[in-house]
Enzyme design. Structure first.
Site, PDB file in Angstrom:
ATOM      1  N   HIS A   1       0.809  -1.212   0.000  1.00 54.28           N
ATOM      2  CA  HIS A   1       0.000   0.000   0.000  1.00 54.28           C
ATOM      3  C   HIS A   1       0.849   1.274   0.000  1.00 54.28           C
ATOM      4  CE1 HIS A   1      -2.857  -2.760   2.431  1.00 54.28           C
ATOM      5  NE2 HIS A   1      -3.148  -2.846   1.150  1.00 54.28           N
TER       6      HIS A   1
ATOM      7  N   LYS B   1       5.852   6.789   6.870  1.00 52.74           N
ATOM      8  CA  LYS B   1       5.355   5.928   7.945  1.00 52.74           C
ATOM      9  C   LYS B   1       6.503   5.524   8.857  1.00 52.74           C
ATOM     10  CE  LYS B   1       2.112   3.540   4.856  1.00 52.74           C
ATOM     11  NZ  LYS B   1       1.714   2.243   4.304  1.00 52.74           N
TER      12      LYS B   1
ATOM     13  N   TYR C   1       1.464   2.206  13.658  1.00 51.45           N
ATOM     14  CA  TYR C   1       1.929   3.097  12.604  1.00 51.45           C
ATOM     15  C   TYR C   1       1.844   4.546  13.082  1.00 51.45           C
ATOM     16  CZ  TYR C   1       0.656  -0.485   9.072  1.00 51.45           C
ATOM     17  OH  TYR C   1       0.533  -1.610   8.313  1.00 51.45           O
TER      18      TYR C   1
ATOM     19  N   ASP D   1      -6.919  -6.490  -1.440  1.00 52.03           N
ATOM     20  CA  ASP D   1      -5.490  -6.650  -1.709  1.00 52.03           C
ATOM     21  C   ASP D   1      -5.230  -7.665  -2.825  1.00 52.03           C
ATOM     22  OD1 ASP D   1      -4.836  -4.710   0.109  1.00 52.03           O
ATOM     23  OD2 ASP D   1      -3.913  -6.056   1.558  1.00 52.03           O
TER      24      ASP D   1
END
Length: 183
Positions: free
Chosen positions: A62, A72, A132, A169
């Site tokens: 992603h 991130k 995250y 996905d």
């Protein structure tokens, strides 16, 4: 914190420096000044948790399209995972190369992923939780990704038994070299 740059420019493994005593340890996991001193984006807009009940859960690959590209900082707070990133920056000397590392509750390592990378992971234990820290807000219209098993990336995923992958996905496209998302 100990910052170690990987072969993919701008991608860092960050390890905690523990101050230990008979009670346990204390460690800093985030410091705006230290990140900026290493040339890393110190912006922090959002934090997320991903809980994965089964070993073999695969999420990714992603990213968010510009102008909503995101940096991130990823850490496994429970369990273990195989964390993978792919450099999508066309101008990078490591374009389409991948980097993988095991993040787990024992090593407490973090992966700093700059804008321009696709990110995914495979859980190696049941009940794995991932934390995250994000540099920008999630923008649903900018969410994108590529298939986890795209031959363009040559990712070596560890064996994990039966995979658990979302339909979304599974339906991600393969990389298209004619498309430039990140210059």
């Amino acid at each position: 914190m100990k910052f170690t740059e990987t072969p993919l420019g701008g991608l860092f493994v960050i390890e905690l420096e523990r101050l230990e005593d008979p009670r346990g340890f204390f460690a800093r996991s985030w410091c705006e000044r230290e990140f900026a001193r290493h040339g890393l984006d110190p912006s922090l807009k959002q934090c997320n948790v991903s809980f994965n009940s089964r070993r073999g859960t695969l999420r990714g690959l992603h990213f968010q399209r510009p102008p909503h590209g995101e940096t991130k900082l990823v850490r496994c707070t429970r369990g273990a995972l195989w964390d993978v990133v792919v450099d999508l920056r066309r101008s990078s000397s490591s374009h389409l190369q991948n980097f993988a590392i095991e993040l787990n509750e024992d090593n407490r390592a973090m992966l700093y992923i700059p804008e321009g990378f696709a990110h995914g992971f495979l859980t190696l234990r049941d009940d794995t939780e991932v934390f995250y820290q994000m540099s920008t807000f999630f923008e649903p219209g900018a969410a994108a990704g590529y298939r986890w098993n795209d031959p363009a990336f040559s990712i070596s995923w560890p064996p994990a038994g039966d995979l658990v992958i979302s339909d979304k996905d599974q339906a991600l496209p393969l990389y298209d070299a004619s498309t430039t998302i990140f210059p």
